[in-house]
Design an enzyme around this catalytic site. Sequence first.
Site, PDB file in Angstrom:
ATOM      1  CE  LYS A 247      -4.159   1.655   2.374  1.00 43.85           C
ATOM      2  NZ  LYS A 247      -5.071   1.393   3.523  1.00 43.85           N
ATOM      3  CD  GLU A 332     -19.038  -2.357   8.982  1.00 42.90           C
ATOM      4  OE1 GLU A 332     -18.198  -1.536   8.577  1.00 42.90           O
ATOM      5  OE2 GLU A 332     -19.280  -3.440   8.399  1.00 42.90           O
ATOM      6  NE  ARG A 360     -21.679  -3.239   4.892  1.00 41.65           N
ATOM      7  CZ  ARG A 360     -20.613  -3.727   4.271  1.00 41.65           C
ATOM      8  NH1 ARG A 360     -19.440  -3.200   4.473  1.00 41.65           N
ATOM      9  NH2 ARG A 360     -20.729  -4.741   3.453  1.00 41.65           N
TER      10      ARG A 360
END
Length: 604
Positions: A247, A332, A360
């Site tokens: 990344k 979540e 969610r």
Amino acid sequence: MSFSVLGRITGPEDLKSLRPEHLPTLADEIREFLVEKVCAAGGHLGPNLGVVELTIALHRVFDSPTDRLVFDTGHQSYVHKMLTGRQAGFDSLRVAGGLSGYPLREESEHDLVENSHASTALSYADGLAKAQRLLGEDHRRVVAVIGDGALTGGMAWEALNNLGRGAGPVVVVLNDNGRSYDPTIGGLAEHLTALRAGTHRGPNLFETVGLTYLGPVDGHDIAAVEQACRRATELDGPVVVHCVTEKGRGYPHAENDENDRMHGIGVIDAATGRSPGGSAPSWTGTFAGEMERIGAARPDVVALTAAMLRPVGLHRFAQRFPDRVFDLGIAEQHAVTSAAGLAMGGLHPVVCLYATFLNRAVDQIMMDVALHELPVTFVLDRAGVTGPDGPSHHGMWDLALLGTVPGMRVASPRDPVQLAELLDEALDTRSGPTALRFPKGGAGVEIPALSRMEGVDILHRTRSRPLDVLLVSAGVLAGTALRAAELLADEGVGVTVVDPRWVLPVNPVLVHLAARHRLTLSVEDGVRTGGVGAALAQACADARVPAPVHALGLPREFLGHGERPDILAEHGLTPRSVADTALALHHAAATSHTPAPRRERTPR
């Protein structure tokens, strides 16, 4: 800026015709382009720097849009946009009317899924593959690009379970950089580490559920990724191509960023990697300080997050109380029900999410927390209009959703002082769930109350005037309501401005005050349908209050990207617009022969 190779790419076909020796130059030019454009506009820098070679390889092997490319958590699609003819759009990245920071179908035929909530790409791929099989579209292929962080989400596991049963020839490209915002956690992360190191023995997770595994592959070696993807297309079934990437690759400020501040950035100086000038204390930073204070005073308080420890302000709490904070990955639903278990065990969990991601886990909030009347506090960062991230990231649904949950109490602080006070009140609640919501950006200054009336703060009252208009402000729109009151006073209209503090359920004091005024307006930065104003109108109707209640808020629509003040202005949430609406409704009420309410003494 001028690029010798990138400047010749207007679509995937141009990419396919490049000679292999030109590809490293193209990758370098893409990174230079990304750093310049994203640092100038803000956006997701680190994730895109990490997928440059991978995306080049995908567009050289597959034929988009005939082949369907689905990017999970679509913030990693900037390179895809560049290679599909949208380089010029980066001058208006995340500006209203300009290039979206996520895939957007109206931008390009190459954007199939407007995907920015994580862990969904594999489910899309499962359905697409099944549709192609039923329609006889054997010439098409489905490619799902998913990160190791997104793979921690429950939907990804559910989809893998079904993909392995033979949905069709799906290519799952696993972009494994070891992190989402923070390092990827849990047993899956350990499993991927073993695969990267070559120390795993026997069938791996993917093979166990029925997928062919290819890798690990150096995700920055274009030829190696191409070779693996071509091999995957030769296999008649679901395949995982495990690509190991870095990344932020190619930009030292991102590569050396241990706290991953380069994941999503505002405007920064590309040379230094720093934001220009200082900034006011943010809501997130204010909450971070309050949680640290509470952690020292309340050993029963624990905190949970879904792979976003620093973005939601839990890093300071985690540093001081590492055993009392739980990062559960991009999960979540699991986080909410795990919090329910913590509460059942005698603790008070604080679940910290972006408001958009609360969507969610509504079933878990309803059935796993509220049904059991458990003391769980939800802290919702970036509530309301967030701005440049667009429709999937506006946290504008939370009030309407939470308003349906029995026993749920929702607070919306107007300033940092109220944030601290309301957080303490939430954590003192033992009878059921609570939620605290605040927006993205600076926390502003204290807005003192004139008085408090059974939990409702009176912020303004026009003296020596009739009780014409009651303005009920939700959270940070208190300042807007106060300025609107000044404009109305100039027009000779008597105004009372109140802040309910706890906006849901409706405080009976608001019904009492509405009955004393000729007209009531609520002002909120959530959807009007099912929001604070709608709840107040219903409460007034139940109490047979004759005076009208009008809700000012956001429409039940997906709103595009742009600056928060501009979006609020577009939907009538400025002082001038609020005042004009109040004036028009007040004049209508005055001519309808509705009896004027009797005067009320100022509460003490």
